[in-house]
Every structure is written in structure tokens, then in C-alpha cells.
Scaffold this motif. Structure first.
Motif, PDB file in Angstrom:
ATOM      1  N   GLY A  15      35.210  43.834  38.718  1.00 42.40           N
ATOM      2  CA  GLY A  15      35.364  44.862  37.691  1.00 42.40           C
ATOM      3  C   GLY A  15      36.602  45.720  37.874  1.00 42.40           C
ATOM      4  O   GLY A  15      36.659  46.856  37.401  1.00 42.40           O
ATOM      5  N   LYS A  16      37.619  45.186  38.517  1.00 38.54           N
ATOM      6  CA  LYS A  16      38.827  45.944  38.831  1.00 38.54           C
ATOM      7  C   LYS A  16      40.037  45.522  38.010  1.00 38.54           C
ATOM      8  O   LYS A  16      41.170  45.817  38.384  1.00 38.54           O
ATOM      9  CB  LYS A  16      39.165  45.821  40.326  1.00 38.54           C
ATOM     10  CG  LYS A  16      38.033  46.243  41.244  1.00 38.54           C
ATOM     11  CD  LYS A  16      37.668  47.701  41.053  1.00 38.54           C
ATOM     12  CE  LYS A  16      36.549  48.100  42.003  1.00 38.54           C
ATOM     13  NZ  LYS A  16      36.098  49.466  41.790  1.00 38.54           N
ATOM     14  N   ILE A  17      39.791  44.856  36.874  1.00 37.40           N
ATOM     15  CA  ILE A  17      40.888  44.414  36.014  1.00 37.40           C
ATOM     16  C   ILE A  17      40.603  44.824  34.570  1.00 37.40           C
ATOM     17  O   ILE A  17      39.479  44.707  34.097  1.00 37.40           O
ATOM     18  CB  ILE A  17      41.085  42.884  36.096  1.00 37.40           C
ATOM     19  CG1 ILE A  17      41.627  42.527  37.464  1.00 37.40           C
ATOM     20  CG2 ILE A  17      41.977  42.371  34.982  1.00 37.40           C
ATOM     21  CD1 ILE A  17      42.237  41.184  37.601  1.00 37.40           C
ATOM     22  N   ALA A  18      41.647  45.298  33.910  1.00 36.11           N
ATOM     23  CA  ALA A  18      41.585  45.562  32.476  1.00 36.11           C
ATOM     24  C   ALA A  18      42.595  44.638  31.810  1.00 36.11           C
ATOM     25  O   ALA A  18      43.652  44.361  32.375  1.00 36.11           O
ATOM     26  CB  ALA A  18      41.933  47.015  32.173  1.00 36.11           C
ATOM     27  N   SER A  19      42.253  44.145  30.629  1.00 33.85           N
ATOM     28  CA  SER A  19      43.192  43.270  29.923  1.00 33.85           C
ATOM     29  C   SER A  19      43.122  43.567  28.433  1.00 33.85           C
ATOM     30  O   SER A  19      42.266  44.319  27.976  1.00 33.85           O
ATOM     31  CB  SER A  19      42.872  41.803  30.201  1.00 33.85           C
ATOM     32  OG  SER A  19      41.607  41.468  29.678  1.00 33.85           O
ATOM     33  N   GLY A  20      44.037  42.949  27.709  1.00 35.77           N
ATOM     34  CA  GLY A  20      44.047  43.139  26.267  1.00 35.77           C
ATOM     35  C   GLY A  20      44.520  44.526  25.867  1.00 35.77           C
ATOM     36  O   GLY A  20      45.402  45.105  26.499  1.00 35.77           O
ATOM     37  N   GLU A  31      45.062  55.073  35.529  1.00 37.15           N
ATOM     38  CA  GLU A  31      44.041  54.286  36.217  1.00 37.15           C
ATOM     39  C   GLU A  31      44.614  52.957  36.703  1.00 37.15           C
ATOM     40  O   GLU A  31      44.076  52.360  37.633  1.00 37.15           O
ATOM     41  CB  GLU A  31      42.849  54.034  35.285  1.00 37.15           C
ATOM     42  CG  GLU A  31      42.085  55.284  34.917  1.00 37.15           C
ATOM     43  CD  GLU A  31      40.978  55.030  33.910  1.00 37.15           C
ATOM     44  OE1 GLU A  31      40.479  53.883  33.839  1.00 37.15           O
ATOM     45  OE2 GLU A  31      40.613  55.972  33.189  1.00 37.15           O
ATOM     46  N   ALA A  32      45.687  52.500  36.061  1.00 34.45           N
ATOM     47  CA  ALA A  32      46.315  51.224  36.444  1.00 34.45           C
ATOM     48  C   ALA A  32      47.142  51.432  37.706  1.00 34.45           C
ATOM     49  O   ALA A  32      47.943  52.356  37.787  1.00 34.45           O
ATOM     50  CB  ALA A  32      47.195  50.713  35.311  1.00 34.45           C
ATOM     51  N   LYS A  33      46.929  50.569  38.688  1.00 32.71           N
ATOM     52  CA  LYS A  33      47.689  50.631  39.939  1.00 32.71           C
ATOM     53  C   LYS A  33      48.808  49.597  39.947  1.00 32.71           C
ATOM     54  O   LYS A  33      49.770  49.730  40.685  1.00 32.71           O
ATOM     55  CB  LYS A  33      46.777  50.397  41.144  1.00 32.71           C
ATOM     56  CG  LYS A  33      45.549  51.278  41.185  1.00 32.71           C
ATOM     57  CD  LYS A  33      45.890  52.744  41.182  1.00 32.71           C
ATOM     58  CE  LYS A  33      44.612  53.575  41.254  1.00 32.71           C
ATOM     59  NZ  LYS A  33      44.756  54.881  40.669  1.00 32.71           N
ATOM     60  N   ALA A  82      45.872  44.809  33.899  1.00 35.61           N
ATOM     61  CA  ALA A  82      46.087  45.947  34.783  1.00 35.61           C
ATOM     62  C   ALA A  82      45.093  45.854  35.940  1.00 35.61           C
ATOM     63  O   ALA A  82      43.906  45.651  35.712  1.00 35.61           O
ATOM     64  CB  ALA A  82      45.899  47.251  34.023  1.00 35.61           C
ATOM     65  N   ILE A  83      45.591  46.015  37.136  1.00 35.70           N
ATOM     66  CA  ILE A  83      44.735  46.066  38.322  1.00 35.70           C
ATOM     67  C   ILE A  83      44.370  47.542  38.515  1.00 35.70           C
ATOM     68  O   ILE A  83      45.251  48.397  38.604  1.00 35.70           O
ATOM     69  CB  ILE A  83      45.457  45.531  39.576  1.00 35.70           C
ATOM     70  CG1 ILE A  83      46.151  44.197  39.299  1.00 35.70           C
ATOM     71  CG2 ILE A  83      44.506  45.439  40.749  1.00 35.70           C
ATOM     72  CD1 ILE A  83      45.291  43.103  38.775  1.00 35.70           C
ATOM     73  N   LEU A  84      43.077  47.832  38.598  1.00 41.63           N
ATOM     74  CA  LEU A  84      42.601  49.214  38.610  1.00 41.63           C
ATOM     75  C   LEU A  84      42.257  49.742  39.999  1.00 41.63           C
ATOM     76  O   LEU A  84      41.910  50.915  40.140  1.00 41.63           O
ATOM     77  CB  LEU A  84      41.368  49.337  37.707  1.00 41.63           C
ATOM     78  CG  LEU A  84      41.540  48.812  36.276  1.00 41.63           C
ATOM     79  CD1 LEU A  84      40.240  48.917  35.519  1.00 41.63           C
ATOM     80  CD2 LEU A  84      42.662  49.540  35.562  1.00 41.63           C
ATOM     81  N   ASP A  85      42.368  48.901  41.015  1.00 43.06           N
ATOM     82  CA  ASP A  85      42.001  49.294  42.367  1.00 43.06           C
ATOM     83  C   ASP A  85      43.229  49.196  43.267  1.00 43.06           C
ATOM     84  O   ASP A  85      43.942  48.180  43.248  1.00 43.06           O
ATOM     85  CB  ASP A  85      40.891  48.367  42.880  1.00 43.06           C
ATOM     86  CG  ASP A  85      40.469  48.702  44.289  1.00 43.06           C
ATOM     87  OD1 ASP A  85      39.698  49.665  44.451  1.00 43.06           O
ATOM     88  OD2 ASP A  85      40.921  48.005  45.222  1.00 43.06           O
ATOM     89  N   LEU A  86      43.476  50.235  44.058  1.00 42.10           N
ATOM     90  CA  LEU A  86      44.660  50.266  44.914  1.00 42.10           C
ATOM     91  C   LEU A  86      44.643  49.155  45.962  1.00 42.10           C
ATOM     92  O   LEU A  86      45.666  48.519  46.213  1.00 42.10           O
ATOM     93  CB  LEU A  86      44.783  51.637  45.591  1.00 42.10           C
ATOM     94  CG  LEU A  86      46.073  51.901  46.340  1.00 42.10           C
ATOM     95  CD1 LEU A  86      47.278  51.766  45.419  1.00 42.10           C
ATOM     96  CD2 LEU A  86      46.045  53.276  46.976  1.00 42.10           C
ATOM     97  N   GLY A  87      43.491  48.894  46.549  1.00 38.94           N
ATOM     98  CA  GLY A  87      43.389  47.832  47.550  1.00 38.94           C
ATOM     99  C   GLY A  87      43.718  46.465  46.977  1.00 38.94           C
ATOM    100  O   GLY A  87      44.493  45.702  47.561  1.00 38.94           O
ATOM    101  N   PHE A  88      43.135  46.152  45.817  1.00 41.50           N
ATOM    102  CA  PHE A  88      43.430  44.874  45.162  1.00 41.50           C
ATOM    103  C   PHE A  88      44.907  44.798  44.776  1.00 41.50           C
ATOM    104  O   PHE A  88      45.539  43.754  44.925  1.00 41.50           O
ATOM    105  CB  PHE A  88      42.564  44.685  43.909  1.00 41.50           C
ATOM    106  CG  PHE A  88      41.193  44.133  44.183  1.00 41.50           C
ATOM    107  CD1 PHE A  88      41.009  42.821  44.594  1.00 41.50           C
ATOM    108  CD2 PHE A  88      40.061  44.925  44.013  1.00 41.50           C
ATOM    109  CE1 PHE A  88      39.747  42.306  44.843  1.00 41.50           C
ATOM    110  CE2 PHE A  88      38.793  44.425  44.249  1.00 41.50           C
ATOM    111  CZ  PHE A  88      38.623  43.113  44.673  1.00 41.50           C
ATOM    112  N   SER A  89      45.472  45.906  44.287  1.00 42.22           N
ATOM    113  CA  SER A  89      46.868  45.855  43.840  1.00 42.22           C
ATOM    114  C   SER A  89      47.820  45.641  45.010  1.00 42.22           C
ATOM    115  O   SER A  89      48.770  44.866  44.903  1.00 42.22           O
ATOM    116  CB  SER A  89      47.238  47.130  43.070  1.00 42.22           C
ATOM    117  OG  SER A  89      47.301  48.249  43.912  1.00 42.22           O
TER     118      SER A  89
END
Length: 106
Positions: A15-20, A31-33, A82-89
Motif C-alpha cells: 500500500g505504499k504506491i500511488a498511481s494514475g 506524501e510522495a517520496k 509515486a512511492i509513498l514510503d521513505l524506506g521503499f523509496s
């Protein structure tokens, strides 16, 4: 390359990605990292995303094609995500740099 796509899928399942259409909104809300822009996105889409990322100081990279990006996150073709989590990004940035030498911008 496949490892990076699999990691994107993992981030999406977490749940750490937004698209579209929500990508611009996530950038504006800070919120986007990290934003990934498809290399074959239209010039107007690229310009709009790059301008927003630059204004809000969100790092971005042009990487993957729309089809690859969409398949990685279980959706149809996507021009960006958009990656929404700093660790994932941070992990994604290091994977892209190590495996392909992708160039990040801010």
C-alpha cells in the motif's frame, strides 16, 4: 531490471504506491517520496510531473515504459507512480542506481 519491478510490486502490495491521477495530489501533499515517470509518457505528462516534482522538491526518475510500470503494480499502463514510503523509496533508488545507472532529479 526484473528485481526492481518485483520490488515495485511488493511496495504496491504494502500500500505504499500511488498511481494514475492521484500522483499529482500526492506530490502536492508532500506524501510522495519518489516519483517514477515512464520513459514513453507523453511530453505534456512528463512536463507536468517534472514541474510539480521540481516545485515541491520531490525526487523523480524517468525509468521503465508505461506497460512495464503498470504490470509491476498490477494495473494497466501507467505513465507514473509515486512511492509513498521513505524506506521503499531509498531502497528503490539504490536498486535503480546499482542495476542501471538511472539518473535522479530533484
Amino acid at each position: 531490471m526484473k528485481l526492481i519491478l518485483n520490488f515495485l510490486g511488493l511496495a504496491n502490495r504494502a500500500g505504499k504506491i500511488a498511481s494514475g491521477d492521484t500522483v499529482i495530489n500526492k506530490i502536492q501533499r508532500k506524501e510522495a517520496k519518489l516519483v517514477i515517470i515512464a520513459t514513453d509518457a507523453s511530453d505534456s505528462s512528463k512536463k507536468r510531473l517534472i514541474d510539480k516534482c521540481s516545485f515541491y522538491k520531490v525526487p523523480y526518475v524517468e525509468f521503465f515504459e508505461k506497460e512495464q510500470l503498470g504490470l509491476a503494480i498490477g494495473k494497466s499502463h501507467r505513465s507514473s507512480c509515486a512511492i509513498l514510503d521513505l524506506g521503499f523509496s531509498k531502497k528503490l533508488e539504490s536498486m535503480i542506481i546499482e542495476n542501471s545507472g538511472g539518473e535522479f532529479h530533484e
